[in-house]
Design a protein around this motif. Structure first.
Motif, mmCIF file in Angstrom:
data_model
loop_
_atom_site.group_PDB
_atom_site.id
_atom_site.type_symbol
_atom_site.label_atom_id
_atom_site.label_comp_id
_atom_site.label_asym_id
_atom_site.label_seq_id
_atom_site.Cartn_x
_atom_site.Cartn_y
_atom_site.Cartn_z
ATOM 1 N N LEU A 169 43.607 40.010 50.157
ATOM 2 C CA LEU A 169 42.798 41.540 50.059
ATOM 3 C C LEU A 169 43.801 42.544 49.341
ATOM 4 C CD1 LEU A 169 40.923 41.655 53.273
ATOM 5 C CD2 LEU A 169 39.962 41.110 51.104
ATOM 6 N N VAL A 170 45.022 42.702 49.857
ATOM 7 C CA VAL A 170 46.020 43.370 49.159
ATOM 8 C C VAL A 170 46.272 42.893 47.655
ATOM 9 C CG1 VAL A 170 48.501 44.244 49.314
ATOM 10 C CG2 VAL A 170 47.056 43.794 51.718
ATOM 11 N N ALA A 171 46.489 41.601 47.359
ATOM 12 C CA ALA A 171 46.785 41.347 46.215
ATOM 13 C C ALA A 171 45.585 41.812 45.018
ATOM 14 C CB ALA A 171 46.961 39.692 46.168
ATOM 15 N N GLY A 172 44.363 41.676 45.785
ATOM 16 C CA GLY A 172 43.279 41.988 44.817
ATOM 17 C C GLY A 172 43.231 43.091 44.411
ATOM 18 N N THR A 173 43.453 44.236 45.712
ATOM 19 C CA THR A 173 43.378 45.629 45.466
ATOM 20 C C THR A 173 44.559 46.142 44.767
ATOM 21 O OG1 THR A 173 42.084 45.858 47.549
ATOM 22 C CG2 THR A 173 42.786 47.699 46.672
ATOM 23 N N LEU A 174 45.979 45.644 45.049
ATOM 24 C CA LEU A 174 47.006 46.304 44.368
ATOM 25 C C LEU A 174 47.383 45.762 43.133
ATOM 26 C CD1 LEU A 174 49.421 46.871 47.400
ATOM 27 C CD2 LEU A 174 47.469 48.459 46.427
ATOM 28 N N VAL A 175 47.242 44.430 43.111
ATOM 29 C CA VAL A 175 47.796 43.849 41.975
ATOM 30 C C VAL A 175 46.617 43.683 40.720
ATOM 31 C CG1 VAL A 175 48.834 41.373 40.928
ATOM 32 C CG2 VAL A 175 49.493 42.288 43.307
ATOM 33 N N VAL A 176 45.608 42.995 41.197
ATOM 34 C CA VAL A 176 44.470 43.005 40.171
ATOM 35 C C VAL A 176 43.885 44.687 39.775
ATOM 36 C CG1 VAL A 176 42.035 42.251 39.619
ATOM 37 C CG2 VAL A 176 43.702 40.883 40.683
ATOM 38 N N GLY A 177 43.632 45.391 40.873
ATOM 39 C CA GLY A 177 43.426 46.751 40.806
ATOM 40 C C GLY A 177 41.958 47.108 40.795
ATOM 41 N N ARG A 178 41.721 48.404 41.167
ATOM 42 C CA ARG A 178 40.142 48.661 41.483
ATOM 43 C C ARG A 178 39.617 48.850 40.518
ATOM 44 N NH1 ARG A 178 40.525 53.104 45.512
ATOM 45 N NH2 ARG A 178 42.803 53.027 45.227
ATOM 46 N N ILE A 179 38.591 48.862 40.144
ATOM 47 C CA ILE A 179 37.614 49.163 39.161
ATOM 48 C C ILE A 179 37.524 50.766 39.255
ATOM 49 C CG2 ILE A 179 35.070 49.400 38.217
ATOM 50 C CD1 ILE A 179 34.812 46.515 39.038
ATOM 51 N N ARG A 180 37.750 51.445 38.282
ATOM 52 C CA ARG A 180 37.516 53.151 38.094
ATOM 53 C C ARG A 180 36.528 53.425 38.853
ATOM 54 N NH1 ARG A 180 39.275 57.170 33.929
ATOM 55 N NH2 ARG A 180 38.130 58.902 34.729
ATOM 56 N N ARG A 207 36.543 51.602 47.798
ATOM 57 C CA ARG A 207 37.165 50.642 48.691
ATOM 58 C C ARG A 207 36.378 49.184 48.185
ATOM 59 N NH1 ARG A 207 39.635 54.025 49.848
ATOM 60 N NH2 ARG A 207 40.515 54.738 51.979
ATOM 61 N N PRO A 208 37.150 48.395 47.601
ATOM 62 C CA PRO A 208 36.530 47.029 47.351
ATOM 63 C C PRO A 208 35.968 46.461 48.541
ATOM 64 C CG PRO A 208 38.748 47.296 46.262
ATOM 65 C CD PRO A 208 38.596 48.238 47.274
ATOM 66 N N THR A 209 35.095 45.617 48.688
ATOM 67 C CA THR A 209 34.303 45.152 49.810
ATOM 68 C C THR A 209 34.419 43.530 49.720
ATOM 69 O OG1 THR A 209 32.478 45.045 51.013
ATOM 70 C CG2 THR A 209 32.060 45.121 48.733
ATOM 71 N N GLY A 266 35.079 42.656 56.361
ATOM 72 C CA GLY A 266 36.433 42.561 57.110
ATOM 73 C C GLY A 266 37.200 43.215 56.056
ATOM 74 N N ALA A 267 37.214 43.650 54.944
ATOM 75 C CA ALA A 267 38.064 44.230 54.137
ATOM 76 C C ALA A 267 38.236 45.741 54.511
ATOM 77 C CB ALA A 267 37.852 44.290 52.571
ATOM 78 N N ASN A 268 37.342 46.480 55.344
ATOM 79 C CA ASN A 268 37.469 47.709 55.548
ATOM 80 C C ASN A 268 36.916 48.039 57.142
ATOM 81 O OD1 ASN A 268 37.964 48.932 52.666
ATOM 82 N ND2 ASN A 268 36.053 47.753 52.582
ATOM 83 N N LEU A 305 34.604 42.410 46.020
ATOM 84 C CA LEU A 305 33.968 43.001 45.059
ATOM 85 C C LEU A 305 34.711 44.505 44.713
ATOM 86 C CD1 LEU A 305 30.365 42.009 45.923
ATOM 87 C CD2 LEU A 305 31.689 40.814 44.305
ATOM 88 N N GLY A 306 34.648 44.746 43.367
ATOM 89 C CA GLY A 306 35.083 46.180 43.073
ATOM 90 C C GLY A 306 36.622 45.988 42.679
ATOM 91 N N THR A 307 37.112 44.986 42.299
ATOM 92 C CA THR A 307 38.525 44.723 41.500
ATOM 93 C C THR A 307 38.157 44.443 40.056
ATOM 94 O OG1 THR A 307 38.515 42.821 42.543
ATOM 95 C CG2 THR A 307 39.735 44.227 43.570
ATOM 96 N N LYS A 308 39.186 44.581 39.345
ATOM 97 C CA LYS A 308 38.765 44.432 37.726
ATOM 98 C C LYS A 308 38.652 43.108 37.379
ATOM 99 C CE LYS A 308 41.623 48.469 36.702
ATOM 100 N NZ LYS A 308 42.934 48.953 36.318
ATOM 101 N N GLY A 309 38.912 42.084 38.269
ATOM 102 C CA GLY A 309 38.657 40.681 37.965
ATOM 103 C C GLY A 309 38.122 40.339 39.566
#
Lengths: 345, 345
Positions: free
Chosen positions: A111-122, A126-128, A145-147, A288-292
């Motif tokens: 979840l951290v890799a998704g949010t921090l490395v791939v990055g959130r969609i503008r 919170r990605p879910t 469970g992400a939030n 869901l909610g990350t750029k990839g």
């Protein structure tokens, strides 16, 4: 049709790397337009990429570090271990080399890799972490469970992202959305559920209101949203109750020679039922909610689960799930800012 | 042995008054030391009290008002309708005429009647609605819906009250307690779960730590505590998944002549399983933390469920559940105030 590339963390999971490699081989067999960027140690990924199983569609990406399954500080691990197989897989998505990544490693680190490395969609707060549940019809449950602690606005976005996933993966047109709550009537619930209800009634397309725990498998809605604490407990309660009941059935069937005979005649039907209820058919939970797309596979994933995770991910990518989420969130931001303006005037 | 008197709301529930009266008759048959104070309209309660089914152990308490199942403002209804059957039943407990009351009427109104009319035990912050779940061994789950939003201290008290109920009803000595959470490791969870964990580690006897949704039916703890939102969702998710799976089994059994034959040989075993999993065996959910026992029965309660609710309630009373809760809460208050003093010094 162009190729879709999924980056795969060869090291994640209880049975890595063998279950992961077998899963990749299965996925490549089933999807001729799939490519895999396989991240892991040279002695794992290079021989596999050169093997017949890879069908010339696997790119070996050699990495030198590993994130442990029980990493006590996943955020720090992802930040520090820049050459960990999971982090490199996420970076390939960020760089556009791959359209999604999958890992059966530490869920928290994933979840951290998704949010921090791939990055959130503008615009995504919170990605879910979503899951497709079996039932009278498949239902997308988010967050699972992400939030653990949520604000009402997060739930509103979970609904929009869940709708995009439902239409991309399950082909549902205009998916219906419900809020998981402790009563079906309007105005029921915790403070969070009460506020989320009001927001969703105003702003969620095809919102059908509250559903209760007993409605989850009844197919009352295509997407059910809740906070990540409740969603995670629900998901595991479902897993637990199904495995408890299947265990009970097994002991009934094994109890006497006659019941064993009866069980034999039912075997085929039970195999179908187990398949129908098998969480592995969707293989992995999408963040869901990350750029990839980030696909979080269960630590105990079998090759079948890994393969399904890759295939479902590729399907979501081809059906433009990221674009759909981006548009849904943007439209909502515009609507919300217009509303704020109107209120100000 | 002295008589135990349970006040019964004749009007609550979807099948009232007949299901309630039949339930009372069953309970009286099974428990020779039970008396019932039956609250309801004269034409319902007087003929029943005079009938053979009452065995001379039913006291007719004539009431003139009724609380509707879908009362939009249950708190106001309980306050205003002083002669409603449910409110009178609760008042009999407050006055010591009965040791507990049961109603299959509006759950929300029942909780209000328990808290406001019967009244809280001194030191109890929030009474909790507990449920006994089937599984590898029975487990007391609290809260299941009385408190949608909770503070960590409430969960601490739910644990103490749940322990008292477990030992009174199930005969468990020194019941173990777990916190429902989204990970088994220390430090996991929502803000509420994190804070509750710390408190419980310090102050809950036989606290075994976190359990997850999949552990609920596994018999890992005698008492599982959570907030009322999560607990209610879990309870209904369990109900839903069991009924979903039993429905699936039924359709498998009915699919061909051979499976029908197989089903016949398994019939007895399945009846046992259904009984084992039947929530009606404990009949009603107790509201714990009030000065007398309040038993909240399901609106759709059968006579069997009403009877079991009355019998379980009488058993809890005889096994001193109220005294046990009172002592647990007092001891804790003393311990907490000593601690505060020590910290101040």
């Amino acid at each position: 049709m162009n190729f879709t590339t999924i980056a795969v963390d060869a090291l994640g999971g209880d049975f890595a790397p063998s279950a992961v490699l077998d899963g990749v081989a299965l996925a490549l067999q089933r999807d001729a337009h799939l490519r895999v960027a396989l991240c892991g140690p040279a002695d794992v990924v290079e021989p596999f990429a050169a093997s017949a199983s890879a069908q010339g569609r696997v790119n070996a990406v050699v990495t030198t570090e590993e994130i442990a399954m029980d990493e006590s500080d996943p955020a720090r691990a992802v930040r520090n271990k820049k050459d960990a197989s999971m982090v490199v897989a996420a970076r390939l998505v960020k760089e556009g080399v791959a359209q999604g990544f999958i890992s059966a490693g530490s869920t928290a680190a994933c979840l951290v890799a998704g949010t921090l490395v791939v990055g959130r969609i503008r615009g995504v707060q919170r990605p879910t972490l979503a899951v497709v549940l079996p039932g009278k019809r498949p239902v997308v449950l988010a967050d699972t469970g992400a939030n653990a602690d949520c604000k009402p606005e997060y739930l509103l976005q979970f609904a929009q992202m869940g709708r995009a996933y439902s239409s991309s993966i399950l082909g549902v047109e205009n998916p219906s959305v419900a809020l998981l709550n402790i009563g079906s009537e309007e105005g029921k619930g915790s403070e969070l559920a009460k506020e989320a209800q009001i927001l969703m009634r105003e702003q969620t397309a095809n919102f059908i209101g509250n559903v209760e725990g007993r409605d989850i498998l009844e197919g009352k809605a295509d997407v059910i949203v809740t906070d990540g604490f409740t969603g995670n407990v629900v998901l595991k309660t479902l897993e637990g109750s199904l495995s408890f009941l299947l265990g009970k059935l097994k002991s009934i069937f094994m109890s006497t020679p006659i019941t064993k005979l009866a069980a034999l005649t039912l075997k085929g039907k039970f195999r179908e039922l187990k398949l129908e209820l098998d969480p592995e058919q969707y293989g992995a939970a999408p963040l869901l909610g990350t750029k990839g797309l980030c696909l979080v596979a269960h630590g105990s994933s079998s090759p079948e689960a890994i393969a399904n995770g890759i295939l479902v991910g590729a399907k979501a990518v081809r059906n433009d799930v990221i674009e759909k989420i981006t548009i849904a969130i943007q439209q909502h931001s515009i609507a919300a800012s217009t509303q704020t303006k109107e209120q100000a005037e």
